[in-house]
Design an enzyme around this catalytic site. Structure first.
Site, PDB file in Angstrom:
ATOM      1  N   LYS A 117      -3.667  -2.308  -0.502  1.00 40.61           N
ATOM      2  CA  LYS A 117      -3.664  -0.840  -0.545  1.00 40.61           C
ATOM      3  C   LYS A 117      -3.132  -0.346  -1.883  1.00 40.61           C
ATOM      4  O   LYS A 117      -3.433   0.778  -2.307  1.00 40.61           O
ATOM      5  CB  LYS A 117      -2.880  -0.241   0.620  1.00 40.61           C
ATOM      6  CG  LYS A 117      -1.397  -0.609   0.700  1.00 40.61           C
ATOM      7  CD  LYS A 117      -0.495   0.284  -0.102  1.00 40.61           C
ATOM      8  CE  LYS A 117       0.943  -0.188   0.009  1.00 40.61           C
ATOM      9  NZ  LYS A 117       1.851   0.548  -0.879  1.00 40.61           N
TER      10      LYS A 117
ATOM     11  N   THR B 272       0.388   5.721   1.057  1.00 39.45           N
ATOM     12  CA  THR B 272       0.524   5.410  -0.373  1.00 39.45           C
ATOM     13  C   THR B 272      -0.473   6.181  -1.217  1.00 39.45           C
ATOM     14  O   THR B 272      -0.157   6.642  -2.310  1.00 39.45           O
ATOM     15  CB  THR B 272       0.348   3.893  -0.597  1.00 39.45           C
ATOM     16  OG1 THR B 272       1.221   3.183   0.291  1.00 39.45           O
ATOM     17  CG2 THR B 272       0.672   3.498  -2.023  1.00 39.45           C
TER      18      THR B 272
HETATM   19  O1  LIG Z   1       4.533   0.195  -0.229  1.00 36.72           O
HETATM   20  C1  LIG Z   1       4.898   1.345  -0.334  1.00 36.72           C
HETATM   21  C2  LIG Z   1       4.713   2.333   0.774  1.00 36.72           C
HETATM   22  O2  LIG Z   1       4.407   1.680   1.970  1.00 36.72           O
HETATM   23  C3  LIG Z   1       5.458   1.867  -1.597  1.00 36.72           C
HETATM   24  O3  LIG Z   1       4.341   2.187  -2.385  1.00 36.72           O
HETATM   25  P1  LIG Z   1       4.477   2.067  -3.973  1.00 36.72           P
HETATM   26  O4  LIG Z   1       4.876   0.634  -4.252  1.00 36.72           O
HETATM   27  O5  LIG Z   1       3.127   2.450  -4.486  1.00 36.72           O
HETATM   28  O6  LIG Z   1       5.548   3.022  -4.367  1.00 36.72           O
END
Ligand SMILES: O=C(CO)COP(=O)(O)O
Ligand SMILES: NC(=O)C1=CN([C@@H]2O[C@H](COP(=O)(O)OP(=O)(O)OC[C@H]3O[C@@H](n4cnc5c(N)ncnc54)[C@H](OP(=O)(O)O)[C@@H]3O)[C@@H](O)[C@H]2O)C=CC1
Length: 314
Positions: free
Chosen positions: A174, A231
């Protein structure tokens, strides 16, 4: 009727958390609030890794992917107590082997339960005590249930899942789509474009994940669709921030130093493209993100390339 929530009782545990970064400390906050003891290990900390590993009933790694192999080799050299459970919260792919973090931990400790923790978990919201849910997945049902009990609270709803690979890949892949989502919003392409991107992005994640050996249904759960939505729709995401700023014309060298913590999607994209090429898996969105990260195309070129692909059935 008493509506007070009841959570699975578990005796107080000692968690050794490897990686006192943003996510490690957020997870530590959650279990401390549940009455468990947390000891952090950080390269800049004053506790030795041996002390942390020796005392832990549960050893949780929140180390970013670039550090997992190094930390793992240090833990392997020390050894673990017979009943210590390993939990990994890293969302990444190893640059040398293309393995996931859990695969590296399980390879090093083949007879030991390894639990993956992943879900829609933007750390800043969790630090504020806002409600969230996550998934703990393992081939060892008992280990997953214990970790579920340790983390469950009225603010943090924890589900178990028997597909650790699918849960981990959902959280890992993701991040590539989050970079693409940041580009989409940075170019102000609108809601239709974003919906199309996330829908096709989930299809791409499922194609990769099932090819890797994960269960398709896992990707429609919290660690797949759930984490993709959280995200890809939040400026709190470091990976989303990378894409948004690339769309504004900044270079990766300008963006990365100012991020709070690690944007795993940059490394994940690189490793994923390498693996997809070898296995001949079609990853059109990931491919354009890779070209963009390599500085070979502009954000607008990436969008045009995706829109002008050969027409085909869904
Ligand atoms: O994994 C995450 C949310 O589930 C954090 O996302 P980021 O690493 O893009 O900040
Ligand atoms: N932040 C979030 O919202 C979420 C993050 N995650 C995942 O958690 C992982 C960590 O993310 P995050 O905490 O944000 O990142 P940070 O950069 O804040 O933390 C990374 C941690 O990894 C450690 N580390 C990195 N390289 C090494 C190394 N070579 N040796 C030892 N330790 C090392 C650092 O240790 P040191 O302190 O010694 O420098 C640091 O504690 C990522 O995989 C991320 O995808 C998952 C869900 C939510």
């Amino acid at each position: 009727m008493d509506n007070t929530p009841t959570f699975p009782a578990t005796k107080p545990q000692t968690l050794g958390i490897l990686g006192a970064g943003v996510w490690g400390r957020t997870l530590g906050q959650l279990v401390t609030q549940n009455g468990h003891r947390v000891e952090y290990w950080s390269r800049s900390g004053d506790r030795s890794l041996e002390e942390i590993v020796t005392e832990a009933n549960i050893l949780l790694s929140a180390v970013s992917m670039k550090g997992v192999a190094s930390v793992l080799s240090q833990v392997t050299a020390l050894g673990l107590a017979p009943d210590t459970i390993i939990v990994t919260a890293t969302k990444g792919l190893d640059p040398q082997t293309t393995a996931t973090a859990a695969q590296l931990w399980q390879q090093a400790f083949p007879a030991r339960p390894v639990v993956v923790l992943a879900g829609p978990n933007l750390s800043k919201e969790i630090q504020q005590g806002l409600p969230a849910a996550t998934v703990v997945a393992s081939n060892d049902e008992g280990a997953a249930s214990l970790v579920q009990a340790v983390f469950s609270s009225s603010n943090f709803r924890v589900y178990t899942n028997p597909d650790p690979l699918g849960v981990e890949l959902g959280g890992t892949l993701k991040n590539v789509m989050a970079i693409a989502s940041g580009v989409c919003d940075g170019l102000q392409l609108g809601t239709n474009a974003k919906a199309a991107l996330l829908t096709r992005g989930l299809t791409e994640i499922i194609r990769i994940g099932t090819h890797w050996g994960a269960q398709m249904e896992t990707f429609y759960g919290l660690s797949g669709l759930g984490d993709l939505l959280a995200t890809c729709n939040s400026p709190l995401s470091r990976n989303y921030q990378v894409g948004y700023q690339l769309a504004q014309g900044k270079t990766l060298a300008e963006i990365l130093p100012d991020l709070e913590g690690t944007a795993e999607g940059v490394n994940t994209t690189q490793v994923l493209i390498q693996r997809a090429k070898t296995l001949q898996i079609s990853v059109p969105i990931s491919y354009q993100v890779h070209q963009l990260l390599e500085g070979k195309i502009t954000p607008k070129d990436a969008v045009e390339a995706l829109m002008l692909r050969d027409i085909k059935p869904e």
